[in-house]
Write an enzyme that holds these catalytic residues in place. Structure first.
Site, PDB file in Angstrom:
ATOM      1  N   ASP A  29       0.649  -0.827  -5.121  1.00 46.07           N
ATOM      2  CA  ASP A  29       1.699  -1.620  -4.539  1.00 46.07           C
ATOM      3  C   ASP A  29       1.856  -2.946  -5.105  1.00 46.07           C
ATOM      4  OD1 ASP A  29      -0.437  -2.726  -3.340  1.00 46.07           O
ATOM      5  OD2 ASP A  29       0.424  -2.310  -1.217  1.00 46.07           O
ATOM      6  N   ARG A 219       3.434  -6.078   3.196  1.00 43.14           N
ATOM      7  CA  ARG A 219       4.066  -5.016   2.286  1.00 43.14           C
ATOM      8  C   ARG A 219       5.345  -5.095   2.645  1.00 43.14           C
ATOM      9  NH1 ARG A 219       1.135  -0.551   0.974  1.00 43.14           N
ATOM     10  NH2 ARG A 219       3.420   0.316   0.643  1.00 43.14           N
ATOM     11  N   TYR A 227      -7.444  -4.427   2.817  1.00 41.50           N
ATOM     12  CA  TYR A 227      -8.724  -3.980   2.143  1.00 41.50           C
ATOM     13  C   TYR A 227      -9.818  -4.274   2.941  1.00 41.50           C
ATOM     14  CZ  TYR A 227      -5.697  -2.779  -2.160  1.00 41.50           C
ATOM     15  OH  TYR A 227      -4.821  -2.457  -2.845  1.00 41.50           O
ATOM     16  N   PRO A 306      -9.223  -3.236  -7.427  1.00 42.92           N
ATOM     17  CA  PRO A 306      -7.992  -3.546  -7.026  1.00 42.92           C
ATOM     18  C   PRO A 306      -7.619  -4.864  -6.354  1.00 42.92           C
ATOM     19  CG  PRO A 306      -8.869  -2.297  -5.211  1.00 42.92           C
ATOM     20  CD  PRO A 306      -9.791  -2.438  -6.049  1.00 42.92           C
TER      21      PRO A 306
END
Lengths: 582, 582
Positions: A29, A219, A227, A306
């Site tokens: 994302d 987001r 995370y 990530p």
């Protein structure tokens, strides 16, 4: 990315996917600043910026003396001051895929879904393998939704790309190995709409607590991705296969870990959009192609953590690099050797990415420094690494080494415009109407080389004579422009002329026709009417404002070479290295 | 504009047009800076800017000693430094109409074409006329494409707007007169794609030559509009009716006049997109409505020269002013008296527009000063007028007088934010994520009053207490916010809180919930992470950065009033002047 770019370039493309539908939630994302520039070059940035969230600020939290966490600082989330878009965009992978699907559809290209390759073979005929126009690859496709007996199809292709992920079937089929190691770091990811009193919930946060580490990624809409680093819970993950035992762990458990990390702040969520768990592997494929006929890209070539939001960016930029090269070969303009530069450039980058990721994710996953743990990671160490790697992780410092398509012989003539890096964005104004533009607006991903003629000061009569001479040289049948551009050089080249004079004085009509293909293609290094944009471009690029220079920008937006006005033979030699005379 | 705005506000709207199709070429084409801001407030600016041409620079040409013309200067075409978009956009009227047609279509509203009103009558019942919800107007429509005998329709409407042009049938039906005069200036207009060596063909030019005057207006694509002043050729125009004898003059003749004006530059065109000829009238309607039930807007209310590109702007801003007021009355929130402010505000503006136009077009149409004509218009005179009127012609200085909806009692608390003028654009950052926005992004044309709470310095404990008290005051059932907002104040009001602190320190969570409806609605007067936008807003607005102020912005983006934190009763009195308690 690859299919869209090739379809835009007029190539005949087939794209197949095992999935019945495009991704709907979760997954990758994060879009880095350089990737936004790349989207812009395909005309896709506007929609990305409209639909996505922007991350401008990062905040850092560390253990506080009272057992909770406290903020130790805020800084720019994308420490990349040269970025045209100096922030990151977060948007779920499905929405990003949709942007590409819609763009492809305009070219008449759609994904063949529920379709998997079952066999892929290169021709055994050497001559065929060396003929760029030969259909040298045979692929057998199986249609999962087809009638039994009518569900296989044989496709003969000139070139094949496997963008088939970390467990790439294409890679395995050609026996390409992954070099590197699995780590011990196990992370969980969960997408939520938080109910929280945490003041930095809309900033990217690196939280190092007494109770583990957590990364916050805001987001689109009100969503947030967390995370969390797992320790005790890791027995739910099989370290050999990487598989997660979903009966033993789920999003509720991930939230419990997060809650401990956030203490004394409160964070709750009543539903989970998406979640996953993984072990970080840090590996690069030994090769990126089989004989320049079958390529791999993305996770098929490189896997890593990530943590720095690199995955989707590295992957999309792989094929942004490859697509124009394939287009040139498919058009018969370039030889197969051009395709070797894909591995040269992108494997070097992937190696650097893994090196970066090792340092960065070790810092991130390491224990924080506290009174009791003086060997832990201090906030200063973390921040220093964060900023030092800003240009790399933002993608703005990605550097391709010298090769047939990167010639840094005349670097000193544009000392701050690093050859092998992307063309530095900067605002100029259009000489004809004083409208401001970023120079990158003139570098669309249209498979053309952009010839940026920095004209210098054309109010100086000697320079005017040099510019006049240059226009005549361009027009000569022996010039690189005609030799490689043929009857209609605008198929291969786009000339943009940039003067150093003032908008009060310069007339766009002063630029000779050979260096002026349209009124809109003459720029000036001056501010707009209210000094809100532009000015100082020659200085920023390190170009002499009197005598100018020629900058050749590749179709992917990277500076390929620089030459003085009297160096057209150098430019000819550059193109002769990979383009055929028309 | 009106139909779109009302449809967006949820009103039941019918829109009829005699034309079978929307405008396809020519007509009005200039959008001024303030009008771009208005487009932005409806979410329509992006498309306008994408499709239109931008005019940033103006150039002036005057007679040269050798009988031709020479450039005497260049300057900003929109001398309006406070503009968010400091330039004009040119785009043909058909494309602009299409932007509105598409926006309306999203609300389910389409134009009934080939439909004309044949009769319009107000109710003769006084009670009905005074009841805002009564269907007090009866209109008979004729469908030009209907079957004979079935082609008429009777419509009963609460309110009617005549946007039916300079020869308005609605205006004439209600006996509203036009006050003012016809001039002697006859102008021709022609749209071409020029072939020229004129260096300012992409700038707006005022050319005063030995052989007459000409205005150059660059347009979308490669098009250019030329306005030429006609002298000998004017016999083709009937001064009584304004009708043009098209057998006696045409675009070829207009081009011949232009060519003489451009000498020694060459200008040619091989086809004409559109052309017309007209005599300038400078008149304002005596009234803008019949008993606040039938309104007129646009050319029906005011006619003037096209020299300063005002027509379409004045017209669209008429109904931008009217629409929210109609919406409030239709919702039962306001009384008919609110509608009186339409004429009050827009007729004052129209008068100013005619005064401006008289001075400006006389300058433009007057003979230039030359050696032989020392009484002519000098370049300096023209430029001075051009710049002096920049704010007015750009629309950014349009000022509405004190009224029920403009209360300037506390002007000194925001000394540079002129009450009665549009809210000054300025960049702020979002406190939660440091993303830059223009304050105008928080002022959409959504029929809500925006309550901008300039919080002052909330790191100061005394100010924190004041802010806390203010939040409690807002929450009180006796507050204006609850009294006029009812159960769900967000239907009427939108609160945006703007702090003066620094992004390093301020937490959006510091703002009490009563003044914080969403994380995205807390702004800071600080720069973004790379100091490219924002900062200095309190100073620019003349607001005390410690103690703050409350600014009430009307649904059309104009500052309605300003009040100190302790002045909520003033705000209550303001709204009580035109809104009913819920």
């Amino acid at each position: 990315m690859c299919a869209n770019a090739l379809a835009r370039a007029g190539a005949s493309v087939r794209i197949v996917d095992k999935r019945a539908e495009h991704v709907l939630a979760g997954q990758a994302d994060g879009i880095q600043p350089r990737t936004i520039e790349v989207f812009q070059s395909y005309g896709l940035a506007e929609r990305l910026l409209k639909e996505g969230n922007q991350m401008h600020m990062a905040a850092f939290y560390n253990p506080s003396p009272d057992g909770g966490i406290e903020r130790t600082g805020r800084t720019a989330d994308a420490p990349a001051p040269t970025a045209r878009y100096p922030y990151k965009v977060t948007l779920h992978q499905g929405a990003i895929e949709q942007i590409f699907l819609d763009s492809m559809a305009k070219e008449g290209l759609r994904v063949d879904r529920q379709t998997v390759p079952t066999s892929i073979k290169l021709s055994t005929d050497e001559a065929e393998l060396k003929d760029p126009q030969a259909y040298a690859v045979t692929v057998v496709l199986q249609h999962l939704d087809g009638e039994p007996g009518q569900d296989t199809e044989i496709v003969r292709a000139k070139y094949v790309l496997g963008s088939d992920g970390a467990h790439s079937w294409v890679r395995k089929t050609f026996g390409i190995t992954m070099v590197g190691e699995q780590t011990n770091f196990v992370w969980g990811v969960v997408d939520i709409i938080p109910d929280t009193d945490f003041p930095d919930i809309r900033n990217r946060c690196a939280i190092h607590s007494h109770n583990g580490s957590c990364m916050v990624v805001p987001r689109e809409g009100n969503k947030v991705r967390l995370y969390v680093q797992l320790t005790g819970e890791t027995s739910a993950v099989d370290r050999e296969t990487g598989r997660v035992d979903r009966s033993r762990i789920g999003p509720q458990e991930l939230m419990q870990v997060a809650k401990k990390t956030f203490y004394p702040y409160r964070i709750d969520a009543d539903r989970f959009d998406w979640w996953t768990i993984y072990i970080i592997g840090q590996r690069v494929a030994s090769k990126f192609s089989a004989q320049e006929r079958v390529f791999i890209a993305g996770d098929a070539c490189h896997t890593h953590s990530p943590k720095a939001g690199q995955g989707m960016n590295a992957s999309m930029n792989d094929t942004h690099n490859l697509a124009w090269k394939l287009a040139y070969v498919l058009r018969g303009w370039a030889d197969l050797s051009l395709l070797k530069t894909y591995e040269l450039e992108r494997r070097k980058y992937a190696q650097e990415l893994i090196d970066f990721d090792k340092k960065f994710s070790a810092l991130f996953s390491g224990k924080p420094r506290t009174k009791d743990n003086q060997h832990g990671v201090s906030h200063e160490q973390f921040l220093e690494a964060f900023n030092a790697y800003g240009g790399f992780s933002s993608g703005t410092n990605v550097h391709y080494p010298p090769s047939a398509i990167v010639n840094d012989a005349h670097q000193q003539l544009a000392s701050n415009l690093v050859i092998g890096e992307r063309m530095l964005p900067h605002a100029f104004i259009c000489a004809a109407d004083a409208r401001p533009f970023d120079v990158q607006d003139f570098l669309p991903a249209d498979a053309r080389f952009k010839i940026l003629v920095f004209l210098g000061d054309i109010s100086n009569s000697q320079q005017t004579a040099r510019v006049q001479k240059l226009a005549e040289d361009f027009a000569s049948p022996k010039s690189f422009y005609r030799k490689f551009g043929g009857e209609d050089p605008s198929r291969v080249f786009d000339i943009v002329s940039i003067g150093s004079g003032s908008k009060d004085q310069v007339n766009y009509t002063d630029v000779p026709l050979g260096l002026r293909t349209h009124w809109s293609k003459i720029l000036l290094d001056d501010t707009d009417m209210f000094a809100r944009n532009g000015g100082g471009g020659y200085d920023k690029y390190g170009i002499d404002s009197l005598s100018g220079v020629i900058v050749v920008v590749r179709p992917d937006g990277y500076v390929g070479m620089v030459a003085p006005f009297e160096g057209l033979t150098t430019i000819e030699a550059y193109f002769a290295g990979f383009i055929k005379a028309q």
